[in-house]
Scaffold this active site. Structure first.
Site, mmCIF file in Angstrom:
data_model
loop_
_atom_site.group_PDB
_atom_site.id
_atom_site.type_symbol
_atom_site.label_atom_id
_atom_site.label_comp_id
_atom_site.label_asym_id
_atom_site.label_seq_id
_atom_site.Cartn_x
_atom_site.Cartn_y
_atom_site.Cartn_z
ATOM 1 N N CYS A 61 0.612 54.496 59.146
ATOM 2 C CA CYS A 61 1.565 55.617 59.020
ATOM 3 C C CYS A 61 0.858 56.924 58.726
ATOM 4 O O CYS A 61 1.378 57.991 59.049
ATOM 5 C CB CYS A 61 2.599 55.289 57.964
ATOM 6 N N GLU A 102 6.194 59.958 65.896
ATOM 7 C CA GLU A 102 5.178 58.965 65.540
ATOM 8 C C GLU A 102 4.997 58.017 66.722
ATOM 9 O O GLU A 102 5.982 57.467 67.223
ATOM 10 C CB GLU A 102 5.633 58.193 64.303
ATOM 11 N N GLU A 119 8.535 54.540 52.046
ATOM 12 C CA GLU A 119 7.259 54.986 52.621
ATOM 13 C C GLU A 119 7.450 54.838 54.124
ATOM 14 O O GLU A 119 7.476 53.730 54.651
ATOM 15 C CB GLU A 119 6.136 54.103 52.064
HETATM 16 P P1 NAD Z 1 10.993 48.601 61.071
HETATM 17 O O1 NAD Z 1 11.207 49.788 60.221
HETATM 18 O O2 NAD Z 1 12.156 48.090 61.857
HETATM 19 O O3 NAD Z 1 10.486 47.383 60.143
HETATM 20 C C1 NAD Z 1 9.890 47.538 58.873
HETATM 21 C C2 NAD Z 1 10.568 46.604 57.877
HETATM 22 O O4 NAD Z 1 11.911 47.043 57.688
HETATM 23 C C3 NAD Z 1 10.658 45.153 58.392
HETATM 24 O O5 NAD Z 1 10.491 44.246 57.323
HETATM 25 C C4 NAD Z 1 12.084 45.088 58.925
HETATM 26 O O6 NAD Z 1 12.604 43.793 58.951
HETATM 27 C C5 NAD Z 1 12.810 45.974 57.926
HETATM 28 N N1 NAD Z 1 14.077 46.508 58.411
HETATM 29 C C6 NAD Z 1 14.381 46.900 59.673
HETATM 30 N N2 NAD Z 1 15.667 47.316 59.734
HETATM 31 C C7 NAD Z 1 16.182 47.180 58.489
HETATM 32 C C8 NAD Z 1 17.473 47.414 57.925
HETATM 33 N N3 NAD Z 1 18.477 47.877 58.650
HETATM 34 N N4 NAD Z 1 17.652 47.158 56.617
HETATM 35 C C9 NAD Z 1 16.642 46.688 55.871
HETATM 36 N N5 NAD Z 1 15.405 46.425 56.342
HETATM 37 C C10 NAD Z 1 15.179 46.669 57.643
HETATM 38 O O7 NAD Z 1 9.761 48.878 61.977
HETATM 39 P P2 NAD Z 1 9.580 48.532 63.519
HETATM 40 O O8 NAD Z 1 10.858 48.682 64.280
HETATM 41 O O9 NAD Z 1 8.923 47.234 63.617
HETATM 42 O O10 NAD Z 1 8.608 49.722 63.961
HETATM 43 C C11 NAD Z 1 9.188 50.880 64.517
HETATM 44 C C12 NAD Z 1 8.409 52.093 64.161
HETATM 45 O O11 NAD Z 1 8.342 52.194 62.740
HETATM 46 C C13 NAD Z 1 6.971 52.101 64.607
HETATM 47 O O12 NAD Z 1 6.870 52.555 65.928
HETATM 48 C C14 NAD Z 1 6.344 53.032 63.636
HETATM 49 O O13 NAD Z 1 6.519 54.343 64.084
HETATM 50 C C15 NAD Z 1 7.156 52.847 62.380
HETATM 51 N N6 NAD Z 1 6.493 52.002 61.376
HETATM 52 C C16 NAD Z 1 5.993 52.609 60.280
HETATM 53 C C17 NAD Z 1 5.354 51.854 59.319
HETATM 54 C C18 NAD Z 1 4.769 52.477 58.087
HETATM 55 O O14 NAD Z 1 3.808 51.942 57.527
HETATM 56 N N7 NAD Z 1 5.327 53.580 57.587
HETATM 57 C C19 NAD Z 1 5.188 50.487 59.503
HETATM 58 C C20 NAD Z 1 5.747 49.875 60.640
HETATM 59 C C21 NAD Z 1 6.386 50.658 61.561
#
Ligand code: NAD
Length: 486
Positions: free
Chosen positions: A291, A391, A257
């Site tokens: 999102c 986004e 998602e």
């Molecule tokens: P992110 O994707 O890095 O983090 C979301 C989750 O994924 C966290 O638990 C993180 O630890 C994990 N994660 C990160 N890299 C990973 C990897 N290589 N392998 C496995 N898990 C991993 O999100 P962010 O960097 O904090 O936010 C960046 C952008 O993501 C935001 O600007 C926004 O656009 C988007 N975002 C979307 C949602 C959503 O609900 N779809 C939520 C948060 C952020």
């Protein structure tokens, strides 16, 4: 021992630096910790343990060992425990709301009115499904059995921390799966409370496990783990793609998602007074950190001036400030990295020539500390601009004019995303036909109430799979055909 003291959100330093594995609060294998920062003050409010691949191994082993027993537990017994989890969320709602507000800056009113009760709804839905769901049907001489997929690794983000956790954990354990959860390292406090609550509800040891830590190390180990049957992530497209890559060699199920850039099409016969105001508030809900936020308002060109005035009036009236104040509508952006990303996108909008209607770069006046961002509206946004395509995940709305309804639909579909969409109009037949032409997983007509049974998930690069309700539940099931059964 609860990780947070029972009457407040305050962290017990000892237990917050542990993981919940096999029904116990365990010491991590390394001494590394991560700070938790209150985005309203920029103060460090806690340290949580940062896990390693060895911690993931322990948690997966516990989940694997618990799977035969839990998957064989009658659905009604699983429902009973989900019911207890629901009751405890309601009983501890103030403590959860305070933790959410502290870890990611949600205004206390929105934490109480949305973040916690909507999270509880996913648990209620999963509980209720178990009394009606048919796990086996017979078609001709073949039985079709739906069985739990196994050990599920769940990775959740910081924007709706508890809500995203229950959207995955509740259907997974309802289905008979066992889970390992890695909440966002930026907002891990509500997850620690949730782990304690699951324990207190009497979930058998090993069915639910929690490991904190950063994405690449802990999330990466979960995605690649040979003993994990399914990985589900909510987060950025970058992380979603990395998870899918890490999961590929073990051929596990991957659900994602991810991001969105959801359109809000105002048809010519919409009631603009309400459609614009509600559109602005929907886009800015949770400080725009959702999102499926409808961040592209697509409006008839001949109504542009009226829309701009209504949008500016609504945005300028929003009270941004201390999340603990009950007056506050929007708290700060949830973390510094996100604040910087949003600031960069506002600058990009200005340099690409979008017209600033209100807000703009910089912090909200009077806040030298805290990631308080000005509610910002751009108009005359070109569909090729970065602010129309990427986004932003902050309180930034793009108004895009159209000449014809066909053009409005084309603009709505003109991004790589396809998560949510909104259509406003009094002629319901026209609104429905526009909805059917939009390539998105959820389309909302005239701002309906939230429906926890409506499947949620993305077309295109917004992800794979669905969450919520029956569709979300079935993601955690395998299908077995027993031929010659009857
Ligand atoms: P992110 O994707 O890095 O983090 C979301 C989750 O994924 C966290 O638990 C993180 O630890 C994990 N994660 C990160 N890299 C990973 C990897 N290589 N392998 C496995 N898990 C991993 O999100 P962010 O960097 O904090 O936010 C960046 C952008 O993501 C935001 O600007 C926004 O656009 C988007 N975002 C979307 C949602 C959503 O609900 N779809 C939520 C948060 C952020």
């Amino acid at each position: 021992m609860p990780p947070l003291s029972s009457n407040s959100h305050r962290v017990d330093p000892e237990t917050s630096q542990r993981f919940y594995i096999d029904g116990r609060w365990c010491s991590p294998t390394t001494a590394a910790t991560l700070p938790v920062i209150n985005p309203a003050t920029e103060a460090v409010v806690a340290h949580v343990a940062s896990g390693s691949a060895q911690d993931v191994d322990r948690a997966v082993a516990a989940a694997r060992a618990a799977f035969p027993g839990w998957s064989a537990t009658p659905a009604q017994s699983r429902a009973q425990i989900l019911g207890k989890i629901y009751d405890l969320i309601i009983e501890r709602k103030e403590q959860l709301a305070q933790a959410l507000s502290l870890e990611m800056g949600a205004s206390i009113t929105s934490a109480r009115a949305m973040q916690v009760p909507l999270a509880a709804e996913h648990v209620r839905v999963a509980r209720d499904l178990l009394s009606t769901y048919c796990f086996q049907t017979v078609e001709g001489s073949t039985a079709i059995a739906r069985e739990p997929i196994g050990v599920c690794a769940l990775i959740t983000p910081w924007n709706w921390p508890l809500y995203q956790i229950t959207a995955k954990v509740a259907p997974a354990i309802a289905a008979g799966c066992t889970v390992v959860l890695k909440p966002s390292e930026l907002s891990p406090l509500s997850a620690l409370l949730f782990a304690q609550l699951v324990h207190d509800a009497g979930l058998p040891s090993g069915v639910f496990n929690l490991v904190n830590g950063n994405g690449p190390e802990v999330g990466g180990a979960m995605a690649a783990h040979p003993d994990v049957d399914m990985i589900s992530i909510t987060g950025s497209n970058r992380a979603g793609a990395l998870v899918a890559q890490a999961a590929a060699t073990t051929v596990k199920r991957v659900t994602q998602e991810l991001g969105g850039k959801s359109p809000n099409v105002l048809l010519p016969d919409a009631d603009f007074n309400t459609a614009v105001a509600q559109g602005v508030m929907s886009a800015f809900r949770n400080v725009g950190q959702s999102c499926s936020a409808p961040t592209r308002m697509i409006v008839p060109r001949d109504r542009l001036a009226e829309v701009e005035a209504l949008a500016a009036a609504t945005a300028n009236a929003i009270i941004v400030g201390d999340p603990q104040s009950e007056e506050t509508v929007l708290g700060p952006i949830a973390n510094e990295a996100q604040f910087n990303r949003v600031q960069a996108m506002i600058e990009a909008g200005l340099s690409e020539g979008a017209r600033l209607i209100c807000g703009g770069p910089g912090r909200v006046q009077g806040h030298d500390k805290g990631f308080f961002t000005r509610p910002t509206v751009f108009s005359e946004v070109g569909t090729g601009m970065r602010i129309a395509q990427e986004e932003i995940f902050g309180p930034v709305l793009c108004i895009i004019p159209y000449e014809t309804v066909d053009e409005a639909v084309a603009i709505a579909n003109d991004t790589v995303y396809g998560l949510g969409a909104h259509v406003q109009g009094q002629d319901l037949d026209l609104a429905r036909s526009v909805a059917s032409r939009i390539r998105a997983g959820q389309v909302h007509l005239n701002y309906p109430a939230w429906d926890p049974m409506a499947p949620f998930g993305g077309y295109k690069r917004s992800g794979n799979g669905r969450e919520y309700g029956v569709h979300g539940f079935e993601e955690y099931l395998e299908t077995k055909a027993i031929i010659g059964f009857a």
